[in-house]
Design a protein around this motif. Structure first.
Motif, short mmCIF file in Angstrom:
data_model
loop_
_atom_site.label_atom_id
_atom_site.label_comp_id
_atom_site.label_asym_id
_atom_site.label_seq_id
_atom_site.Cartn_x
_atom_site.Cartn_y
_atom_site.Cartn_z
N THR A 1 86.69 84.66 24.60
CA THR A 1 85.92 85.51 23.69
C THR A 1 85.40 84.70 22.51
OG1 THR A 1 87.33 87.39 24.30
CG2 THR A 1 86.00 87.61 22.31
N VAL A 2 86.25 83.84 21.92
CA VAL A 2 85.81 82.97 20.82
C VAL A 2 84.63 82.13 21.25
CG1 VAL A 2 86.46 81.04 19.34
CG2 VAL A 2 88.08 82.87 19.75
N VAL A 3 84.76 81.50 22.41
CA VAL A 3 83.71 80.61 22.91
C VAL A 3 82.42 81.38 23.16
CG1 VAL A 3 83.02 79.17 24.86
CG2 VAL A 3 85.29 78.91 23.86
N GLN A 4 82.52 82.53 23.80
CA GLN A 4 81.31 83.28 24.15
C GLN A 4 80.63 83.86 22.91
OE1 GLN A 4 79.84 83.20 27.11
NE2 GLN A 4 81.52 81.79 27.60
N VAL A 5 81.39 84.32 21.94
CA VAL A 5 80.80 84.81 20.70
C VAL A 5 80.02 83.69 20.02
CG1 VAL A 5 81.33 85.59 18.36
CG2 VAL A 5 82.44 86.67 20.31
N ALA A 6 80.65 82.51 19.95
CA ALA A 6 80.00 81.37 19.31
C ALA A 6 78.77 80.92 20.08
CB ALA A 6 80.99 80.22 19.16
N LEU A 7 78.89 80.78 21.39
CA LEU A 7 77.76 80.28 22.19
C LEU A 7 76.57 81.23 22.14
CD1 LEU A 7 79.56 78.83 25.37
CD2 LEU A 7 78.44 77.56 23.55
N ASN A 8 76.83 82.52 22.28
CA ASN A 8 75.73 83.48 22.26
C ASN A 8 75.06 83.54 20.89
OD1 ASN A 8 75.48 85.13 24.93
ND2 ASN A 8 77.68 84.90 24.61
N ALA A 9 75.86 83.51 19.82
CA ALA A 9 75.30 83.54 18.46
C ALA A 9 74.44 82.30 18.21
CB ALA A 9 76.42 83.64 17.43
N LYS B 1 89.01 86.53 14.24
CA LYS B 1 90.02 87.36 14.90
C LYS B 1 89.62 88.82 15.08
CE LYS B 1 95.00 88.12 15.03
NZ LYS B 1 96.30 87.78 14.41
N PRO B 2 89.10 89.50 14.06
CA PRO B 2 88.73 90.92 14.27
C PRO B 2 87.68 91.10 15.37
CG PRO B 2 88.78 90.38 11.93
CD PRO B 2 88.88 89.08 12.67
N VAL B 3 86.65 90.25 15.35
CA VAL B 3 85.61 90.35 16.37
C VAL B 3 86.17 90.04 17.75
CG1 VAL B 3 83.38 89.44 17.12
CG2 VAL B 3 83.85 89.72 14.68
N VAL B 4 87.01 88.98 17.82
CA VAL B 4 87.60 88.57 19.10
C VAL B 4 88.47 89.67 19.68
CG1 VAL B 4 89.25 86.98 20.16
CG2 VAL B 4 87.51 86.10 18.60
N TYR C 1 86.22 92.60 21.08
CA TYR C 1 85.55 92.35 22.35
C TYR C 1 86.55 92.13 23.49
CZ TYR C 1 81.02 91.90 20.06
OH TYR C 1 79.86 92.15 19.36
N ASP C 2 87.64 91.42 23.19
CA ASP C 2 88.65 91.19 24.23
C ASP C 2 89.31 92.50 24.63
OD1 ASP C 2 90.34 89.39 25.85
OD2 ASP C 2 91.94 90.07 24.51
N GLY C 3 89.55 93.39 23.67
CA GLY C 3 90.14 94.69 23.99
C GLY C 3 89.23 95.54 24.86
N ILE C 4 87.93 95.51 24.55
CA ILE C 4 86.97 96.27 25.36
C ILE C 4 86.95 95.73 26.80
CG2 ILE C 4 84.52 96.77 25.71
CD1 ILE C 4 84.23 96.76 22.63
N ALA C 5 86.90 94.38 26.96
CA ALA C 5 86.87 93.77 28.30
C ALA C 5 88.15 94.07 29.07
CB ALA C 5 86.66 92.26 28.18
N THR C 6 89.30 93.97 28.39
CA THR C 6 90.57 94.24 29.05
C THR C 6 90.66 95.70 29.49
OG1 THR C 6 91.66 92.54 27.71
CG2 THR C 6 93.08 94.16 28.79
N GLY C 7 90.18 96.60 28.65
CA GLY C 7 90.18 98.02 29.00
C GLY C 7 89.31 98.32 30.21
N LEU C 8 88.13 97.68 30.28
CA LEU C 8 87.25 97.87 31.43
C LEU C 8 87.88 97.34 32.72
CD1 LEU C 8 83.79 96.98 29.82
CD2 LEU C 8 84.60 99.24 30.52
N PHE C 9 88.55 96.18 32.61
CA PHE C 9 89.24 95.66 33.80
C PHE C 9 90.34 96.62 34.26
CE2 PHE C 9 87.84 91.22 32.58
CZ PHE C 9 87.10 91.01 33.73
#
Length: 433
Positions: free
Chosen positions: A61-69, A151-154, A157-165
């Motif tokens: 999540t950290v990596v993807q937030v940074a790369l996309n931004a 941390k809050p952003v991570v 997003y990680d919680g949303i992805a985990t919930g969808l899985f």
């Protein structure tokens, strides 16, 4: 900002993006075994990498937030900085035209995208794949800092992805179970690269096969067992020992299915040198022998040898009939092959490019390896090449009987008292090596 300043910003964004691409592949590809070795060597950073790998969603999540931004920001800066400059250059070359501004925008997009693909994606990721553990311990602290800042952003997003899985019922926990296939693939790669010799490859594979091969793979079959009878006189005993100089002999009451125990040749030799009688009924001490079922694996046999402090075992089938005998040396031969017995005749001999001469007692695992076969039909029903032929033919084979399978012809060429002694394996025409 000036063109130069914008170019500096783009270069900075490319470098930052390259770092996160570098970190992503390094942290994801680092092998647990190598990291544990680094921890044992005193590198605390390897422990932090293992902790991150336990929660891969966090650092991804950290990596993807940074790369996309960074990618979005790079596109904005590139469009503002390069589009006017490129459009001006096109104006000077082609004069006023309605397509100039659009072409400038497209060229700036292609240029910035190419810079990010080459320098921020392909090159750092290929470097990280080459040295994953070294890269992982190098970037783990900066990634930890980014995790603390974002941390809050991570967590969101990680919680949303985990919930969808979870809703989709997809298992996302990482498993690091290492199977025989994994080890075999690594050993094959090591042999291909020259790091391992062919003999070392066979030794490693044989170690794992001890758990799947039964004692019948390594035994001396009952027809080949030389045994002493309680009824034998001194001359008969001396003749057997002279003709078959083994260190131990079975002692039977008239026939092989009535085993009393075993004697050691050194005890008989000592009494012979002292000109003493060697009757099995009186003078010689007959020792108890370890009896095992024919379903025991070689690995289990080694454990039995260790517990009982013996190196000879009698193999019995479900009807308590003797199948054969097996010694510790037999297991070592199976395990180490030519390293123990360099003069032992090979069970599979390649005659030419398209044919092999195979001993009937050759284990099917060795046959599959020699012929590069993935599996034989119903191979759980037999253990040797002879068993394979009998299963396929549905009868006791005779000379010249044959079967065809997977582009090979298996022909019986020698029979010894109903036992398949030699099999000729021929690659059929049209089959490549």
């Amino acid at each position: 900002m000036s063109l130069f300043q914008n170019l500096l910003v783009i270069a900075f964004l490319v470098i930052v993006s390259a770092f996160f691409s570098f970190a992503e592949i390094g942290l994801a590809s680092a092998r647990r075994i190598r990291l544990q070795q680094m921890i044992e060597a005193g590198d605390a950073r390897a422990g932090r990498v293992l902790a991150l790998q336990e929660q891969p969603g966090i650092f991804f999540t950290v990596v993807q937030v940074a790369l996309n931004a960074i990618a979005i920001l790079g596109g904005i800066v590139g469009e503002q900085a390069l589009s006017p400059f490129l459009a001006s250059g096109l104006h000077s070359l082609f004069g006023p035209a309605p397509w100039i501004d659009t072409a400038g925008l497209l060229l700036s997009f292609l240029l910035v995208t190419s810079l990010f693909i080459i320098f921020a994606d392909l090159m750092p990721k290929r470097l990280a794949m080459t040295w994953p553990e070294q890269v992982a311990v190098l970037v783990v602290k900066p990634i930890g800092f980014c995790l603390a800042v974002l941390k809050p952003v991570v967590l969101m997003y990680d919680g949303i992805a985990t919930g969808l899985f979870g809703l989709l019922g997809i298992q996302i926990n990482r498993e690091d179970r290492i199977t025989f296939d994994d080890v075999s693939a690594m050993v094959d790669a090591g042999t291909a690269s020259g790091a391992l010799h062919k003999q070392e490859q066979h030794l490693i594979e044989n170690v794992f096969e001890l758990d799947t091969r039964t004692v019948t793979f390594a035994m001396t079959p009952r027809d080949s067992v030389v045994f002493l009878r309680l009824q034998d006189d001194d001359q008969q005993l001396k003749a057997k020992i002279s003709d078959h100089p083994h260190s131990k002999f079975l002692v039977c009451d008239d026939h092989i299915d009535s085993v009393v125990g075993f004697v050691e040749s050194k005890d008989i030799l000592k009494r012979t040198l002292n000109q003493q009688a060697i009757s099995l009924n009186r003078e010689l001490v007959v020792k108890n022998i370890l009896a095992i079922p024919d379903t025991l694996t070689l690995s289990e046999l080694l454990e039995r040898f260790k517990v009982t402090n013996q190196d000879l075992a009698l193999i019995l089938n479900e009807y308590a009939l003797v199948v054969g005998i097996v010694t510790l040396n037999d297991v070592m031969k199976t395990l180490m092959g030519d390293l123990v017995s360099p003069f032992t005749e090979e069970q599979i001999v390649r005659r030419d490019e398209h044919s092999w001469l195979v001993d009937g007692v050759t284990p099917v695992e060795d046959l599959k390896r020699a012929l590069d076969l993935d599996a034989l039909p119903h191979e759980e029903q037999y253990q040797t090449v002879a068993g394979f032929l009998m299963f396929q033919l549905k009868k006791i084979p005779k000379r010249t009987d044959s079967v065809e399978f997977a582009g090979y012809k298996f022909e019986v060429v020698d029979i010894d008292n109903y036992r398949i002694d030699q099999v000729l394996v021929t690659r059929l025409s049209g089959q490549s090596d």
